[in-house]
Design an enzyme around this catalytic site. Structure first.
Site, mmCIF file in Angstrom:
data_model
loop_
_atom_site.group_PDB
_atom_site.id
_atom_site.type_symbol
_atom_site.label_atom_id
_atom_site.label_comp_id
_atom_site.label_asym_id
_atom_site.label_seq_id
_atom_site.Cartn_x
_atom_site.Cartn_y
_atom_site.Cartn_z
ATOM 1 N N ASP A 222 0.236 -15.263 -18.929
ATOM 2 C CA ASP A 222 -0.402 -15.292 -17.611
ATOM 3 C C ASP A 222 -1.499 -16.361 -17.584
ATOM 4 O OD1 ASP A 222 -1.342 -14.725 -15.104
ATOM 5 O OD2 ASP A 222 -1.880 -12.651 -15.517
ATOM 6 N N ASP B 285 -1.153 -20.475 -15.847
ATOM 7 C CA ASP B 285 -2.084 -20.876 -14.795
ATOM 8 C C ASP B 285 -2.923 -22.070 -15.235
ATOM 9 O OD1 ASP B 285 -1.104 -18.864 -13.265
ATOM 10 O OD2 ASP B 285 -2.931 -17.671 -13.196
ATOM 11 N N ASP C 224 -6.625 -19.350 -28.737
ATOM 12 C CA ASP C 224 -7.834 -20.101 -28.421
ATOM 13 C C ASP C 224 -7.624 -21.602 -28.632
ATOM 14 O OD1 ASP C 224 -7.548 -19.432 -31.073
ATOM 15 O OD2 ASP C 224 -9.588 -18.678 -31.339
ATOM 16 N N TYR D 21 -0.978 -5.082 -19.989
ATOM 17 C CA TYR D 21 -0.893 -4.729 -18.576
ATOM 18 C C TYR D 21 -0.249 -3.361 -18.356
ATOM 19 C CZ TYR D 21 -2.005 -9.612 -17.425
ATOM 20 O OH TYR D 21 -2.617 -10.837 -17.305
ATOM 21 N N LYS E 165 -2.420 -14.257 -31.504
ATOM 22 C CA LYS E 165 -3.754 -14.104 -32.099
ATOM 23 C C LYS E 165 -3.590 -13.222 -33.337
ATOM 24 C CE LYS E 165 -8.225 -14.906 -31.982
ATOM 25 N NZ LYS E 165 -8.751 -16.236 -32.318
#
Length: 349
Positions: free
Chosen positions: A234, A238, A210, A124, A178
């Site tokens: 993030d 959610d 994943d 970000y 990852k």
């Protein structure tokens, strides 16, 4: 004197912040040393001042102990060069709110875990980023690029917070990454393995993002504290709304090194239901629970407010998004839900 800056923001933000303020006013009588301020951020700030975060608001943040945010954004500003979300990103970066703690908790389903998300680094904020043009097979083509970037110190801070939190919980941490593909994830593993040497009896595990996105939903009881990067945190936090039943049930607190905190629900501004008095205020009310515990060090009233929120839910009262979750569902408005929680909070004083 504790100073709290309220930033209602956009969409349903003012509606849910109003419910928080009802209880905060009564709480200020109990605590007897709270002063409130209001200001602008996001789209409404763009409309008024042509900036998603003004110098005046930043100055107010500098002079307060805690910031309570509603939400930012909306379709209205989709074509703007200056996006409402920029205000929130600037706020996080300006005050170095590097750690975001999101409790995923629901006593009805025996769910209780924490997601600790790094908040001021990663893709970000990494540079370079942008749009550019190049010629591919004699055809002008647009391409875009973002940079995932982490340094050792950023990771150390967030892992240490997770380890310290685990000491008062189940002493179990899972790092989501990852590392089979990303160099930044490999650094996360190196740093977390090193820090674990200084903590006894804490179990550290790793999952790829994943697989973790599936495992958290299927086997949530296996997790206690999840720590991860800005982007993965993030997404995962959610996603965990599926466990509780609604994104409107998730609170969060962000902290920095100077004891300043940022409280906010995890949901967005929901412009499609703005002004209809049907928004779910629970995420913001549970964020107030976190404020009482972490900012005011008042575990007694923090637990009391948590009890009041779930007492109202256990009676079947809920906003429209709670229809499929609650037994004996009784539809109430945003205002009515806030009034019910406030009633029991004052009654139990």
């Amino acid at each position: 004197m504790k100073k709290i800056l309220m930033l209602p923001g956009d969409g349903i933000g003012p509606e849910i912040i109003k419910q928080v303020f009802k209880i905060l006013k009564n709480y200020s009588i109990i605590f007897n040393n709270i002063k409130f301020f209001f200001s602008y951020i996001g789209g409404i700030s763009i409309d008024k001042f042509n900036s998603s975060l003004t110098k005046e608001t930043i100055e107010q943040c500098n002079n307060c102990d805690s910031i309570f945010l509603g939400c930012v954004g909306g379709y209205k500003w989709n074509r703007n060069i200056e996006k409402p979300e920029n205000g929130l990103l600037k706020l996080r970066k300006k005050f170095n709110f590097f750690s975001n703690i999101r409790p995923i908790k629901c006593p009805f389903k025996n769910i209780d875990m924490l997601i600790v998300r790094e908040l001021t680094g990663g893709i970000y904020y990494g540079k370079p980023k942008g749009f550019s043009k190049q010629i591919i097979n004699n055809i002008p083509s647009w391409y875009a690029y973002d940079t995932e970037l982490y340094n050792e110190q950023e990771i150390i801070k967030i892992i240490k917070i997770s380890l310290n939190l685990s000491l008062n919980r189940k002493k179990k941490i899972c790092v989501i990454d990852k590392s089979n593909v990303l160099e930044t994830s490999k650094l996360w593993r190196i740093v977390s393995n090193f820090l674990l040497k200084f903590y006894k009896n804490i179990k550290l595990s790793y999952l790829y993002i994943d697989f973790a996105s599936i495992e958290i939903i299927k086997n949530f009881n296996k997790f206690d504290i999840i720590v991860t990067s800005n982007l993965f945190g993030d997404i995962l936090s959610d996603e965990c709304s599926l466990l509780t039943g609604s994104l409107g049930l998730l609170p969060s607190i962000s902290i920095n090194n100077n004891f300043l905190s940022l409280l906010e629900p995890c949901h967005g501004s929901a412009p499609d239901i703005s002004g209809k008095n049907i928004a779910n205020p629970i995420g913001s009310l549970l964020s107030l629970v976190l404020m009482m515990e972490y900012v005011f060090n008042d575990l007694k009233n923090s637990k009391k407010l948590y009890y009041c929120i779930y007492k109202v839910l256990s009676m079947g009262f809920g906003t429209l998004d709670m229809k499929k979750i609650l037994n004996n569902f009784k539809l109430v408005t945003t205002e009515e839900f806030g009034d019910l929680v406030n009633h029991y909070f004052v009654l139990n004083d």
